[in-house]
Every structure is written in C-alpha cells, then in structure tokens.
Enzyme design. Sequence first.
Site, PDB file in Angstrom:
ATOM      1  N   ASP A 138       0.877  -1.170   0.000  1.00 23.49           N
ATOM      2  CA  ASP A 138       0.000   0.000   0.000  1.00 23.49           C
ATOM      3  C   ASP A 138       0.910   1.215   0.000  1.00 23.49           C
ATOM      4  OD1 ASP A 138      -1.699   2.094   0.452  1.00 23.49           O
ATOM      5  OD2 ASP A 138      -2.540   1.310   2.336  1.00 23.49           O
ATOM      6  N   PHE A 175     -10.525  11.566  -8.665  1.00 21.00           N
ATOM      7  CA  PHE A 175     -11.953  11.772  -8.401  1.00 21.00           C
ATOM      8  C   PHE A 175     -12.673  11.883  -9.741  1.00 21.00           C
ATOM      9  CE2 PHE A 175     -10.181  12.964  -4.366  1.00 21.00           C
ATOM     10  CZ  PHE A 175     -11.175  12.720  -3.429  1.00 21.00           C
ATOM     11  N   GLN A 225     -10.366  17.102  -2.264  1.00 29.07           N
ATOM     12  CA  GLN A 225      -9.918  16.365  -3.452  1.00 29.07           C
ATOM     13  C   GLN A 225      -8.418  16.580  -3.688  1.00 29.07           C
ATOM     14  OE1 GLN A 225     -12.107  16.416  -7.110  1.00 29.07           O
ATOM     15  NE2 GLN A 225     -14.095  16.646  -6.128  1.00 29.07           N
ATOM     16  N   SER A 248       0.729  11.464 -16.579  1.00 31.41           N
ATOM     17  CA  SER A 248      -0.386  11.684 -17.505  1.00 31.41           C
ATOM     18  C   SER A 248      -0.173  12.960 -18.289  1.00 31.41           C
ATOM     19  CB  SER A 248      -1.700  11.800 -16.725  1.00 31.41           C
ATOM     20  OG  SER A 248      -2.740  12.261 -17.578  1.00 31.41           O
ATOM     21  N   TYR A 250      -5.961  16.332 -10.037  1.00 30.17           N
ATOM     22  CA  TYR A 250      -5.305  15.212 -10.731  1.00 30.17           C
ATOM     23  C   TYR A 250      -4.191  15.743 -11.633  1.00 30.17           C
ATOM     24  CZ  TYR A 250      -4.598  11.048 -13.595  1.00 30.17           C
ATOM     25  OH  TYR A 250      -4.033   9.968 -14.240  1.00 30.17           O
ATOM     26  N   VAL A 278      -2.493  18.619 -11.463  1.00 27.52           N
ATOM     27  CA  VAL A 278      -1.357  19.152 -10.698  1.00 27.52           C
ATOM     28  C   VAL A 278      -0.559  18.015 -10.055  1.00 27.52           C
ATOM     29  CG1 VAL A 278      -0.694  20.550  -8.680  1.00 27.52           C
ATOM     30  CG2 VAL A 278      -2.382  21.432 -10.323  1.00 27.52           C
ATOM     31  N   LYS A 283       0.011  15.183 -11.304  1.00 29.44           N
ATOM     32  CA  LYS A 283       0.843  14.596 -12.361  1.00 29.44           C
ATOM     33  C   LYS A 283       1.900  15.586 -12.869  1.00 29.44           C
ATOM     34  CE  LYS A 283      -1.187  10.505 -12.472  1.00 29.44           C
ATOM     35  NZ  LYS A 283      -0.488   9.278 -12.034  1.00 29.44           N
ATOM     36  N   ARG A 322      -9.412   2.630 -21.224  1.00 29.86           N
ATOM     37  CA  ARG A 322     -10.668   2.165 -20.628  1.00 29.86           C
ATOM     38  C   ARG A 322     -10.376   1.450 -19.304  1.00 29.86           C
ATOM     39  NH1 ARG A 322     -11.255   1.261 -26.060  1.00 29.86           N
ATOM     40  NH2 ARG A 322     -10.662  -0.944 -25.961  1.00 29.86           N
ATOM     41  N   THR A 323     -10.576   2.183 -18.208  1.00 30.62           N
ATOM     42  CA  THR A 323     -10.355   1.642 -16.866  1.00 30.62           C
ATOM     43  C   THR A 323     -11.469   2.165 -15.967  1.00 30.62           C
ATOM     44  OG1 THR A 323      -9.035   3.571 -16.257  1.00 30.62           O
ATOM     45  CG2 THR A 323      -7.830   1.667 -17.134  1.00 30.62           C
TER      46      THR A 323
END
Length: 276
Positions: free
Chosen positions: A62, A94, A105, A139, A193, A195, A197, A231-232
């Site tokens: 983890d 999110f 978030q 990303s 998300y 920021v 990355k 696709r996830t």
Amino acid sequence: MSSSKVALVTGGNKGIGFAIVRAMCKDFAGDVYLTARDVGRGTAAVDSLRKEGLAPLFHRLDIDDPDSVRSARDFFTEKYCGLDVLVNNAGIAFKMADTTPFGIQADVTLKTNFFATRDMCNVFLPIVKPGGRMVNVSSVMGSVALSRCSPELQARFRSDDITEEELVGLMERFVRDTQDGRHAEQGWPSTAYGVSKTGLTTLTRILARNLTKERSGDEILCNACCPGWVRTDMAGPNATKSPDEGAVTPVYLALLPAGAKEPHGQFVSEKKVQPW
C-alpha cells in the site's frame, strides 16, 4: 536469496497496472511482482494471469502506508539484493461529477499520486540495481495542467535547477491554496489530478538528474510517461485504448535495453519523448 532479475508494479490488480504486469510476464526475463494494497484483489489478479499461463508473484504493498513501503523494500532487499525494474503505476482520481470539496480532493489526490509515489521512489531508488529502470506512470493531464499554471509556476516546474524540496513546497502550497479557496488567484489550475501529475513528472526529472550526478556509472534510466486515454475504472468506458494498449509505453520504458543512455528524465507518450 534469488539470483533472478525482479520487477515490481504498484497498483497491479486492475486496469493499466494489471496490463503492465501481463506484458512484463511475457517480455521480462525475471520475476514479476504484482503488488496491490488489497490482498484478496491482488491474489485474484495473480490467479487470473496464471490461468493465462503466466507466472506473476504477489506482494502486498500500500503505497500510502510508509510501513508497507519499507517492509516491501526489505523483502526485495533480502530476497533479491534489490530491484531491477520499478513501475510506479498506483494512482487515484476523483470523478468529474464528484461533489467532494476541491480542497479535500486536492489533499487526497496529491497524497497518493505525488507524496506516496515520491516515498516509493525515495525508498526504492537506493536498492535499484545498476542497469535498473524506474517508470512513473504520469499523464498528459500533468502537461495540460502545467500549461494552465501562471508563468512563474511554469518556469519553476520546467527549470533544470528545481530541487525536490522546492517541488514538495510547491505541492504543499497547492493543497493549502485550494483549501483557502485561493488557488486560482495564486496561479494554479482547477485540477487536482492534473497538478498531481505535473508534480510527478517534475519529480521524475529531478530524480533522473540526481541519478546522473550521483550514480552515473550505474546506467539507471528513470522516466515518466502517459499511457494514453485507457478504458479503466478511472477513465471510464468511452476511452480510446484498451489496458493492454495503455501498457505499451510504460513497458517499453521498463524494458529499455541494457546499455541504453536515453530516454532518461523525460516525459514519454506513444514511445516518443514529449516536450515539457
């Protein structure tokens, strides 16, 4: 003590991570560890790959738990004297429709995508063997977020002299600014998300620079990449790539041939180095 080469993939029980493990089992000459925080889901993922005739191994990890990270490091140190390939794939996002306050978030997203991944890098890099490979699954959204930052922030993220300490300070500041409702006026985009990355790709550049300085003879290559829109559970069913297609660039970087000098410290998409 095993003399086999060994690779570790985080967040391996589903999605891109699972596909990376599958491809590594086929193309990497050594042991491949699928790691996940949930033992049930992790062992089920390993069992399903074994039904395909592949032979992954499972280890619980983890990345959000510093004890779990250090315990995994000790396991690989004791069993293999270190690690040959590390793929940091675990991450969270999110949903667009999520109504959780943006400050929360930002805190939660950066905790895993930046701070926990940084901990993985700092704990495992010292045991990465000469000729090793480290791949951080980032990303293109990090590049998009970078382009939406203030010119001052962009200059720091792109600079060749930013330190890890400065970067950590910027990531902490983003979270504080979101919680104070001041992130836009402080020059930040409204994407936690993205920021996270931006931070991960910048961290990768810093770590690569440090490797070149401190371990130049070891020929370790460290890169960040974008798997594409896959696709996830994270990206949803309308994305353009299958998980196996999303695994192509991360696996390409994980398996760069011995003696290769580049790419190193780059952001790579579709197996090509992208401008940062």
